[in-house]
Write a protein that holds these residues in place. Sequence first.
Motif, short mmCIF file in Angstrom:
data_model
loop_
_atom_site.label_atom_id
_atom_site.label_comp_id
_atom_site.label_asym_id
_atom_site.label_seq_id
_atom_site.Cartn_x
_atom_site.Cartn_y
_atom_site.Cartn_z
N LEU A 156 65.74 62.88 139.07
CA LEU A 156 67.08 63.03 138.58
C LEU A 156 67.64 61.83 137.74
O LEU A 156 68.68 62.04 136.91
N HIS A 157 67.06 60.56 138.10
CA HIS A 157 67.56 59.29 137.55
C HIS A 157 67.47 59.58 135.82
O HIS A 157 68.10 59.13 135.34
N ASP A 158 66.35 60.22 135.53
CA ASP A 158 66.10 60.49 134.10
C ASP A 158 67.17 61.29 133.38
O ASP A 158 67.25 60.99 132.23
N PHE A 159 67.91 62.07 134.08
CA PHE A 159 69.01 63.02 133.49
C PHE A 159 70.40 62.45 133.74
O PHE A 159 71.46 62.93 133.21
N VAL A 160 70.53 61.95 134.97
CA VAL A 160 71.95 61.36 135.28
C VAL A 160 72.54 60.38 134.42
O VAL A 160 71.75 59.35 133.98
N SER A 179 75.42 72.49 122.66
CA SER A 179 75.36 73.50 123.91
C SER A 179 75.07 72.66 125.46
O SER A 179 75.11 73.57 126.45
N ALA A 180 74.96 71.30 125.39
CA ALA A 180 74.71 70.81 126.81
C ALA A 180 75.97 71.08 127.50
O ALA A 180 76.96 71.19 127.46
N THR A 181 75.45 71.34 129.04
CA THR A 181 76.52 71.94 129.99
C THR A 181 76.13 71.08 131.31
O THR A 181 74.91 70.85 131.62
N PRO A 182 77.36 70.43 131.81
CA PRO A 182 77.25 69.83 133.15
C PRO A 182 76.49 70.88 134.17
O PRO A 182 76.65 72.02 134.14
N THR A 183 75.37 70.29 134.72
CA THR A 183 74.80 71.30 135.61
C THR A 183 74.64 70.67 136.87
O THR A 183 74.18 69.51 137.38
N ALA A 184 74.86 71.56 138.12
CA ALA A 184 74.89 71.03 139.55
C ALA A 184 73.19 71.08 140.03
O ALA A 184 72.58 71.90 139.66
#
Length: 157
Positions: free
Chosen positions: A129-133, A141-146
């Motif tokens: 996850l650290h790679d994406f946070v 078109s990037a969207t916040p994702t849970a």
Amino acid sequence: MDTQPNRRDVVRAHPLREALLRLIDRDGATTSTIAARELGESTGSCSFHLRRLEALGVIEPVPGAPGRVKPWRRARTEQATLNRELEDTAYASWLAAKTSDDEDFAFSAVVTLAAGELAELRARLHRVLHDFVGSEPTADSATPTAVIIRAFPLHDK
């Protein structure tokens, strides 16, 4: 029919209690002195309502505070419940609005782990996850994702 108000209704019924919770949520913890200064209230009033929120099980004193300082934080069980409710509500809303073209990635599994492997699993997932946070979006078109991960031991009852 149950005529007792629930905790959420009792909190919502008083604007200062709502403001105190927003302050705690923003800062992680607060004292009656800090809250009074931030909210333009008296320390006595803030202290009273912080104690009422504690009695309702919504907040708890921060352990190990030095001297007479008494910081308050969300009760761990209350925060966990709130997080789960927010997650469940957001997921249900997304499911209701999703189209067949929307991607969805959800799965669960029961695994058998030896002593220490749960900590290893947690560390590996944190690294992924650290790679994406906090990364910069690469497309408009990037969207916040849970991303919700729950790993806990199952106990025989």
